[in-house]
Write an enzyme that holds these catalytic residues in place. Sequence first.
Site, PDB file in Angstrom:
ATOM      1  N   LYS A   1       0.840  -1.210   0.000  1.00 42.09           N
ATOM      2  CA  LYS A   1       0.000   0.000   0.000  1.00 42.09           C
ATOM      3  C   LYS A   1       0.868   1.250   0.000  1.00 42.09           C
ATOM      4  O   LYS A   1       0.561   2.248  -0.665  1.00 42.09           O
ATOM      5  CB  LYS A   1      -0.929  -0.013   1.225  1.00 42.09           C
ATOM      6  CG  LYS A   1      -1.771   1.271   1.411  1.00 42.09           C
ATOM      7  CD  LYS A   1      -2.670   1.543   0.207  1.00 42.09           C
ATOM      8  CE  LYS A   1      -3.790   2.518   0.471  1.00 42.09           C
ATOM      9  NZ  LYS A   1      -3.407   3.835   0.919  1.00 42.09           N
TER      10      LYS A   1
ATOM     11  N   GLU B   1       1.299   6.650  -6.747  1.00 46.06           N
ATOM     12  CA  GLU B   1       0.231   7.655  -6.887  1.00 46.06           C
ATOM     13  C   GLU B   1       0.830   9.069  -6.904  1.00 46.06           C
ATOM     14  O   GLU B   1       0.450   9.901  -7.731  1.00 46.06           O
ATOM     15  CB  GLU B   1      -0.728   7.487  -5.711  1.00 46.06           C
ATOM     16  CG  GLU B   1      -1.958   8.347  -5.710  1.00 46.06           C
ATOM     17  CD  GLU B   1      -2.780   8.104  -4.441  1.00 46.06           C
ATOM     18  OE1 GLU B   1      -3.095   9.090  -3.759  1.00 46.06           O
ATOM     19  OE2 GLU B   1      -3.086   6.938  -4.126  1.00 46.06           O
TER      20      GLU B   1
END
Length: 445
Positions: free
Chosen positions: A172, A179
């Site tokens: 993550k 991102e």
Amino acid sequence: AVMGRNLALNIESRGYTVSIFNRSREKTEEVVAENPGKKLVPYYTVKEFVESLETPRRILLMVKAGAGTDAAIDSLKPYLDKGDIIIDGGNTFFQDTIRRNRELSAEGFNFIGTGVSGGEEGALKGPSIMPGGQKEAYELVAPILTKIAAVAEDGEPCVIYIGADGAGHYVKMVHNGIEYGDMQLIAEAYSLLKGGLNLSNEELATTFTEWNEGELSSYLIDITKDIFTKKDEEGKYLVDVILDEAANKGTGKWTSQSSLDLGEPLSLITESVFARYISSLKDQRVAASKVLSGPQAKLAGDKAEFVEKVRRALYLGKIVSYAQGFSQLRAASDEYNWDLNYGEIAKIFRAGCIIRAQFLQKITDAYAENKGIANLLLAPYFKNIADEYQQALRDVVAYAVQNGIPVPTFSAAVAYYDSYRSAVLPANLIQAQRDYFGAHTYKRT
């Protein structure tokens, strides 16, 4: 609180009765009042909450990462039985997850550190889920996680068992770093089209709409096309009145810190973190703009040609960013003995999460073809794109440098690409210098 509420509603919508607890009685009552008829059962003490659950208990924590997570776990422990499972769905630093997993295992409890991506909407409708911890504990919660996860176009749920202890939260974290890279690359493309072609917001929206129909098809490109034409209550384009200071929650920084610990050149993502930092120096930048000289941007020439160059540069930059991110996953997997499945990880990013994109299937395909590939740039598809698109990336970076337009991640992409393809780098001189002043020794060719 919103993420926790939405995940509870998501679980309830799949046919489960969900016990809910919040330290704030008001917030618990609010959730129940806003969702009449739902199988949400409120509890107002930890003891009653824990005792309401079937064993082995499956408790999902959605609290702010850090000390709050430890406090929540400590409040639960007196009422738990051996074999109960705590799932931490927060944005937790993976080393904390490793520690908690070790400590709770020693006491007979199971701990699953779980990355959850997709924001508030994803939590409600289906996020991408990255669980790490004891495999046997994962098997007990897998039916629930599989039902609440996003579903890719081929019908596969966006959840897999990632690996032991901190593996889920590590993946993550790298997802969040990627991102950051994606967002900064897009921002630089926007800056080039605005500075190099003076495109209007309507033209930018049209350009991004076209891009979203091809290789760059992704959630971030999709929302960006909408952002360009959104107006405020005064009729002004909203993006043009938003202060140019990008905030961050620290997860990009964690990814970069880990790259340094592992000796991994995560240059593009790290530049995207630094770009946010320099954006926050607004007062200094305004003052410096009146003192420091530099070129004023000249128009970039043929519009269609330059737009296509920027599109190609953006796609190749994205490929470099993911190549760096997945290379770091490989290094971490080796360091922490996680045995990560990179192709499957790319698969669970295909829906529900912020970086969802058509091109993730190409990553899955690359690992299916060659599981042990050292770097995604070496996979045939990505190598062919690099062959075809690198000139556009070089031209765009050269234009930006000549015209004083900062493009830190585009620049990092071309620097990494050229460094990685260089059989010989000038590091021999650095090693000679180290030996000269510090007797660090060297190896001969």
